[in-house]
Design a protein around this motif. Structure first.
Motif, PDB file in Angstrom:
ATOM      1  N   MET A 148       0.846  -1.177   0.000  1.00  0.00           N
ATOM      2  CA  MET A 148       0.000   0.000   0.000  1.00  0.00           C
ATOM      3  C   MET A 148       0.891   1.239   0.000  1.00  0.00           C
ATOM      4  SD  MET A 148      -2.895   0.987   2.794  1.00  0.00           S
ATOM      5  CE  MET A 148      -3.627  -0.620   2.527  1.00  0.00           C
ATOM      6  N   PRO A 149       0.790   2.119  -1.021  1.00  0.00           N
ATOM      7  CA  PRO A 149       1.667   3.276  -1.114  1.00  0.00           C
ATOM      8  C   PRO A 149       1.550   4.138   0.122  1.00  0.00           C
ATOM      9  CG  PRO A 149       0.447   2.950  -3.173  1.00  0.00           C
ATOM     10  CD  PRO A 149      -0.141   2.019  -2.163  1.00  0.00           C
ATOM     11  N   GLY A 150       2.704   4.499   0.687  1.00  0.00           N
ATOM     12  CA  GLY A 150       2.709   5.387   1.843  1.00  0.00           C
ATOM     13  C   GLY A 150       2.378   4.709   3.149  1.00  0.00           C
ATOM     14  N   GLY A 151       1.932   3.442   3.123  1.00  0.00           N
ATOM     15  CA  GLY A 151       1.609   2.738   4.358  1.00  0.00           C
ATOM     16  C   GLY A 151       0.292   3.184   4.947  1.00  0.00           C
ATOM     17  N   LEU A 152      -0.077   2.554   6.059  1.00  0.00           N
ATOM     18  CA  LEU A 152      -1.331   2.860   6.737  1.00  0.00           C
ATOM     19  C   LEU A 152      -1.182   4.091   7.617  1.00  0.00           C
ATOM     20  CD1 LEU A 152      -2.521  -0.655   7.944  1.00  0.00           C
ATOM     21  CD2 LEU A 152      -3.564   0.723   6.157  1.00  0.00           C
ATOM     22  N   PRO A 153      -2.278   4.827   7.842  1.00  0.00           N
ATOM     23  CA  PRO A 153      -2.247   5.878   8.858  1.00  0.00           C
ATOM     24  C   PRO A 153      -1.854   5.295  10.208  1.00  0.00           C
ATOM     25  CG  PRO A 153      -4.222   6.049   7.517  1.00  0.00           C
ATOM     26  CD  PRO A 153      -3.561   4.772   7.135  1.00  0.00           C
ATOM     27  N   ALA A 154      -1.228   6.127  11.049  1.00  0.00           N
ATOM     28  CA  ALA A 154      -0.673   5.645  12.311  1.00  0.00           C
ATOM     29  C   ALA A 154      -1.731   4.984  13.184  1.00  0.00           C
ATOM     30  CB  ALA A 154      -0.009   6.798  13.053  1.00  0.00           C
ATOM     31  N   ALA A 155      -2.943   5.558  13.243  1.00  0.00           N
ATOM     32  CA  ALA A 155      -3.997   5.007  14.096  1.00  0.00           C
ATOM     33  C   ALA A 155      -4.381   3.595  13.663  1.00  0.00           C
ATOM     34  CB  ALA A 155      -5.219   5.923  14.079  1.00  0.00           C
ATOM     35  N   LEU A 156      -4.464   3.383  12.351  1.00  0.00           N
ATOM     36  CA  LEU A 156      -4.836   2.055  11.864  1.00  0.00           C
ATOM     37  C   LEU A 156      -3.706   1.053  12.074  1.00  0.00           C
ATOM     38  CD1 LEU A 156      -6.685   2.999   8.559  1.00  0.00           C
ATOM     39  CD2 LEU A 156      -7.687   1.877  10.550  1.00  0.00           C
ATOM     40  N   GLU A 157      -2.476   1.477  11.815  1.00  0.00           N
ATOM     41  CA  GLU A 157      -1.344   0.567  11.989  1.00  0.00           C
ATOM     42  C   GLU A 157      -1.201   0.137  13.439  1.00  0.00           C
ATOM     43  OE1 GLU A 157       1.488  -1.984  11.343  1.00  0.00           O
ATOM     44  OE2 GLU A 157       0.512  -0.899   9.713  1.00  0.00           O
ATOM     45  N   ALA A 158      -1.406   1.079  14.379  1.00  0.00           N
ATOM     46  CA  ALA A 158      -1.310   0.733  15.792  1.00  0.00           C
ATOM     47  C   ALA A 158      -2.393  -0.264  16.182  1.00  0.00           C
ATOM     48  CB  ALA A 158      -1.429   1.997  16.642  1.00  0.00           C
ATOM     49  N   GLY A 159      -3.601  -0.093  15.647  1.00  0.00           N
ATOM     50  CA  GLY A 159      -4.682  -1.019  15.967  1.00  0.00           C
ATOM     51  C   GLY A 159      -4.450  -2.416  15.423  1.00  0.00           C
ATOM     52  N   LEU A 160      -3.810  -2.500  14.257  1.00  0.00           N
ATOM     53  CA  LEU A 160      -3.596  -3.803  13.622  1.00  0.00           C
ATOM     54  C   LEU A 160      -2.394  -4.554  14.181  1.00  0.00           C
ATOM     55  CD1 LEU A 160      -4.294  -2.852   9.912  1.00  0.00           C
ATOM     56  CD2 LEU A 160      -5.607  -4.484  11.270  1.00  0.00           C
ATOM     57  N   ALA A 161      -1.444  -3.834  14.783  1.00  0.00           N
ATOM     58  CA  ALA A 161      -0.185  -4.462  15.188  1.00  0.00           C
ATOM     59  C   ALA A 161      -0.404  -5.640  16.125  1.00  0.00           C
ATOM     60  CB  ALA A 161       0.729  -3.421  15.837  1.00  0.00           C
ATOM     61  N   GLN A 162      -1.196  -5.469  17.184  1.00  0.00           N
ATOM     62  CA  GLN A 162      -1.406  -6.566  18.125  1.00  0.00           C
ATOM     63  C   GLN A 162      -2.270  -7.653  17.519  1.00  0.00           C
ATOM     64  OE1 GLN A 162      -2.229  -5.586  22.224  1.00  0.00           O
ATOM     65  NE2 GLN A 162      -3.606  -7.314  22.463  1.00  0.00           N
ATOM     66  N   ALA A 163      -3.256  -7.267  16.722  1.00  0.00           N
ATOM     67  CA  ALA A 163      -4.156  -8.258  16.129  1.00  0.00           C
ATOM     68  C   ALA A 163      -3.406  -9.199  15.196  1.00  0.00           C
ATOM     69  CB  ALA A 163      -5.289  -7.558  15.385  1.00  0.00           C
ATOM     70  N   ARG A 164      -2.305  -8.724  14.596  1.00  0.00           N
ATOM     71  CA  ARG A 164      -1.560  -9.592  13.686  1.00  0.00           C
ATOM     72  C   ARG A 164      -0.920 -10.769  14.410  1.00  0.00           C
ATOM     73  NH1 ARG A 164       0.474  -4.521  11.238  1.00  0.00           N
ATOM     74  NH2 ARG A 164      -0.757  -4.121   9.352  1.00  0.00           N
ATOM     75  N   GLN A 165      -0.629 -10.633  15.706  1.00  0.00           N
ATOM     76  CA  GLN A 165      -0.079 -11.770  16.447  1.00  0.00           C
ATOM     77  C   GLN A 165      -1.085 -12.915  16.485  1.00  0.00           C
ATOM     78  OE1 GLN A 165       1.279 -10.538  20.316  1.00  0.00           O
ATOM     79  NE2 GLN A 165       2.231  -8.682  19.550  1.00  0.00           N
ATOM     80  N   ILE A 166      -2.347 -12.579  16.750  1.00  0.00           N
ATOM     81  CA  ILE A 166      -3.393 -13.605  16.744  1.00  0.00           C
ATOM     82  C   ILE A 166      -3.613 -14.113  15.325  1.00  0.00           C
ATOM     83  CG2 ILE A 166      -5.823 -14.053  17.224  1.00  0.00           C
ATOM     84  CD1 ILE A 166      -4.128 -13.696  19.707  1.00  0.00           C
ATOM     85  N   ALA A 167      -3.618 -13.195  14.353  1.00  0.00           N
ATOM     86  CA  ALA A 167      -3.846 -13.590  12.967  1.00  0.00           C
ATOM     87  C   ALA A 167      -2.749 -14.529  12.478  1.00  0.00           C
ATOM     88  CB  ALA A 167      -3.934 -12.348  12.079  1.00  0.00           C
ATOM     89  N   ASP A 168      -1.518 -14.331  12.927  1.00  0.00           N
ATOM     90  CA  ASP A 168      -0.433 -15.243  12.541  1.00  0.00           C
ATOM     91  C   ASP A 168      -0.688 -16.644  13.091  1.00  0.00           C
ATOM     92  OD1 ASP A 168       0.904 -13.301  11.150  1.00  0.00           O
ATOM     93  OD2 ASP A 168       2.314 -12.823  12.757  1.00  0.00           O
ATOM     94  N   ALA A 169      -1.196 -16.725  14.325  1.00  0.00           N
ATOM     95  CA  ALA A 169      -1.513 -18.031  14.902  1.00  0.00           C
ATOM     96  C   ALA A 169      -2.615 -18.715  14.095  1.00  0.00           C
ATOM     97  CB  ALA A 169      -1.935 -17.878  16.361  1.00  0.00           C
ATOM     98  N   VAL A 170      -3.600 -17.934  13.631  1.00  0.00           N
ATOM     99  CA  VAL A 170      -4.666 -18.481  12.790  1.00  0.00           C
ATOM    100  C   VAL A 170      -4.095 -18.933  11.447  1.00  0.00           C
ATOM    101  CG1 VAL A 170      -6.781 -17.895  11.535  1.00  0.00           C
ATOM    102  CG2 VAL A 170      -6.498 -17.161  13.910  1.00  0.00           C
ATOM    103  N   LEU A 171      -3.195 -18.117  10.889  1.00  0.00           N
ATOM    104  CA  LEU A 171      -2.630 -18.412   9.575  1.00  0.00           C
ATOM    105  C   LEU A 171      -1.930 -19.768   9.562  1.00  0.00           C
ATOM    106  CD1 LEU A 171      -2.114 -17.104   6.748  1.00  0.00           C
ATOM    107  CD2 LEU A 171       0.059 -16.290   7.666  1.00  0.00           C
ATOM    108  N   PHE A 172      -1.246 -20.108  10.655  1.00  0.00           N
ATOM    109  CA  PHE A 172      -0.469 -21.345  10.698  1.00  0.00           C
ATOM    110  C   PHE A 172      -1.112 -22.421  11.582  1.00  0.00           C
ATOM    111  CE2 PHE A 172       2.709 -18.225   9.378  1.00  0.00           C
ATOM    112  CZ  PHE A 172       3.240 -18.877   8.281  1.00  0.00           C
ATOM    113  N   GLU A 173      -2.405 -22.277  11.879  1.00  0.00           N
ATOM    114  CA  GLU A 173      -3.083 -23.294  12.682  1.00  0.00           C
ATOM    115  C   GLU A 173      -3.039 -24.638  11.969  1.00  0.00           C
ATOM    116  OE1 GLU A 173      -5.568 -24.821  15.859  1.00  0.00           O
ATOM    117  OE2 GLU A 173      -4.167 -23.165  15.631  1.00  0.00           O
ATOM    118  N   GLY A 174      -2.424 -25.631  12.622  1.00  0.00           N
ATOM    119  CA  GLY A 174      -2.333 -26.972  12.032  1.00  0.00           C
ATOM    120  C   GLY A 174      -1.412 -27.062  10.830  1.00  0.00           C
ATOM    121  N   TYR A 175      -0.465 -26.118  10.690  1.00  0.00           N
ATOM    122  CA  TYR A 175       0.395 -26.079   9.497  1.00  0.00           C
ATOM    123  C   TYR A 175       1.226 -27.355   9.343  1.00  0.00           C
ATOM    124  CZ  TYR A 175       4.214 -24.552   6.438  1.00  0.00           C
ATOM    125  OH  TYR A 175       5.139 -24.462   5.439  1.00  0.00           O
ATOM    126  N   VAL A 176       1.845 -27.785  10.425  1.00  0.00           N
ATOM    127  CA  VAL A 176       2.603 -29.042  10.411  1.00  0.00           C
ATOM    128  C   VAL A 176       2.441 -29.670  11.793  1.00  0.00           C
ATOM    129  CG1 VAL A 176       4.745 -27.813  10.967  1.00  0.00           C
ATOM    130  CG2 VAL A 176       4.856 -30.129  10.027  1.00  0.00           C
TER     131      VAL A 176
END
Length: 463
Positions: free
Chosen positions: A1-29
């Motif tokens: 995304m050109p220029g990146g996300l606005p600071a408020a949105l990036e801060a909100g997504l940062a912690q949620a990505r930790q959970i999303a990563d766990a979902v992404l690799f659930e049962g991977y191996v």
């Protein structure tokens, strides 16, 4: 995304990505983390969006639909992240003396045994759209296409070419459709709809098998949605005024939960597995183990106990599997002890804590909540008009309502009260050692006692 996300949105997504990563690799191996293990031959069970030409007859899905309620403010922006894995199919070849290669089922190297395998490559499609534009006809539509790729990776040992990996990623294409509709009433809420579809025009010329469809699929697909100004309403516990509208939301093959930091409602995770609002990674977990419904302690201990050959095969299966082997081999005893169990506080700890200078412990051993109103060593309970506590001698008279038949043999014996305990239901229990028991000192040292309720004992002074 050109220029990146606005600071408020990036801060909100940062912690949620930790959970999303766990979902992404659930049962991977799955343990034992080897490609040759039977349970690693049918992979990727969550959030698989297959090509339409395969999904029509297979019972699997080529789309997922998320509906939720939002309360945006004027000028709100909606950040959308579609996250998924893309299979990279790996073929193993051994180097020949004439400079050529031949395909083999495995290639043994000094540090690993390399096998054919589908690696999961992370992909992300990111959008930033004004919420106001989603209420217009058609909303927003974003099509994406990831082209096919072919790669070669050499396998060298002691400076000599031992073989190579041929890695292939097939073309994957899809579409994200976003729309919103105003709800009647004074609250200014919108029903947000986000649909993700696999639109790949895959022709299953080699047979419509799941194995051949996976490289053309979106694997572990899920959405992260964030508002810079405004909130999402919980689908599990909505406010009363929104309960009816939430019940009418149609979610297909996905489960939307609030994922904002500190209980906030500015981020939503639409997950292919069922989660509660504001899910968290357990702080005791030493790292990703990838095994679905993992129990970290058991997996860590069993992984560390694998044979050297099994560990070499796991390292040759996938880089993430190799990281699990290295993690299990390096866990210090104190981390394993922490994995054995964790007690979450049953009540909020008091604001004030003992000063280190006072010599008092900051957290009494008997209560993780550090409730200063409870002291098993000093508390007293009134029995037949006599205060009974630690150090009191009592006559044991267990009744027939007791479920432990062995306690009946102690009827008429005397005991020494070691502590007065209160449970979360408000009941009182006396921890007792039996006088004359040759193992009493050992039980006391280990903190193991017999437990009686106040009406099952009598003060010796009153008997």
């Amino acid at each position: 995304m050109p220029g990146g996300l606005p600071a408020a949105l990036e801060a909100g997504l940062a912690q949620a990505r930790q959970i999303a990563d766990a979902v992404l690799f659930e049962g991977y191996v799955l343990y034992p983390y080897r490609a040759s293990a039977a349970k690693n031959r049918l992979r990727w069970q969550f959030g698989v969006l297959v090509p339409p030409s395969y999904g029509a007859d297979s019972g699997e899905h080529s789309h997922q639909r998320t509906e939720c309620l939002i309360e945006p403010r004027h000028g709100s922006l909606l950040a959308v992240e579609l996250r998924f894995l893309r299979a990279r199919r790996r073929t193993v070849q051994r180097a020949l003396d004439d400079g050529g290669y031949e395909t083999v089922p495995e290639l043994a190297l000094a540090d690993r045994v390399v096998l054919p395998w589908d690696e999961g490559m992370e992909e992300r499609i990111a959008l930033l759209v004004p919420v106001a534009g989603l209420t217009r006809d058609g909303g927003a539509v974003h099509r994406f296409r990831l082209p096919a790729r072919r790669e070669e990776e050499p396998l060298d040992e002691a400076g000599v070419r031992a073989g190579r990996l041929l890695c292939a990623r097939e073309e994957v294409s899809g579409v994200i459709r976003l729309s919103a509709r105003e709800l009647p009433g004074p609250y200014g809420a919108l029903r947000l709809t986000a649909v993700v579809e696999n639109t790949g025009a895959w022709d299953p010329w080699d047979g419509a098998s799941r194995e051949s469809a996976l490289p053309h699929s979106l694997v572990s697909a899920h959405l992260l949605l964030a508002l810079d100004r405004g909130v999402f309403l919980s689908s599990a516990d909505p406010p009363r005024w929104a309960a009816g509208a939430v019940a009418e939301c149609r979610n297909e093959h996905t489960w939307p939960v609030l994922a904002g930091a500190d209980g906030r409602g500015d981020v939503l995770l639409s997950s292919p597995i069922i989660l509660e609002d504001h899910p968290r990674i357990a702080p005791e977990s030493p790292g990703a183990l990838y095994d679905a419904t993992e129990i970290d302690e058991i997996l860590a201990l069993r992984t560390a106990a694998l044979t050297d050959r099994e560990k070499r095969e796991a390292r040759g299966t996938d880089a993430r599997a190799g990281a699990v082997i290295d993690l299990a081999d390096s866990l210090p005893p104190e981390v394993l002890e922490r994995l054995h169990g964790a007690v979450r506080e049953l009540r909020a700890a008091p604001a004030a804590s003992a000063s280190p200078a006072s010599g008092a412990p900051e957290q009494p051993w008997w209560d993780p909540g550090a409730d200063r109103e409870v002291d098993p060593g000093r508390d007293r309970v009134l029995i037949d008009g006599h205060p009974v506590g630690a150090g009191s001698r009592v006559l044991l008279k267990p009744g027939r309502r007791r479920t432990d038949a062995q306690d009946l043999f102690l009827h008429g014996c005397t005991g020494l009260v070691e502590a007065v305990l209160h449970d979360v239901d408000g009941s009182v229990h006396l921890a007792v050692t039996v006088e004359g028991d040759p193992g009493a000192d050992l039980w006391r040292l280990q903190g193991r006692f017999r437990y009686f309720q106040p009406d099952e004992v009598a003060p010796v002074e009153a008997s």
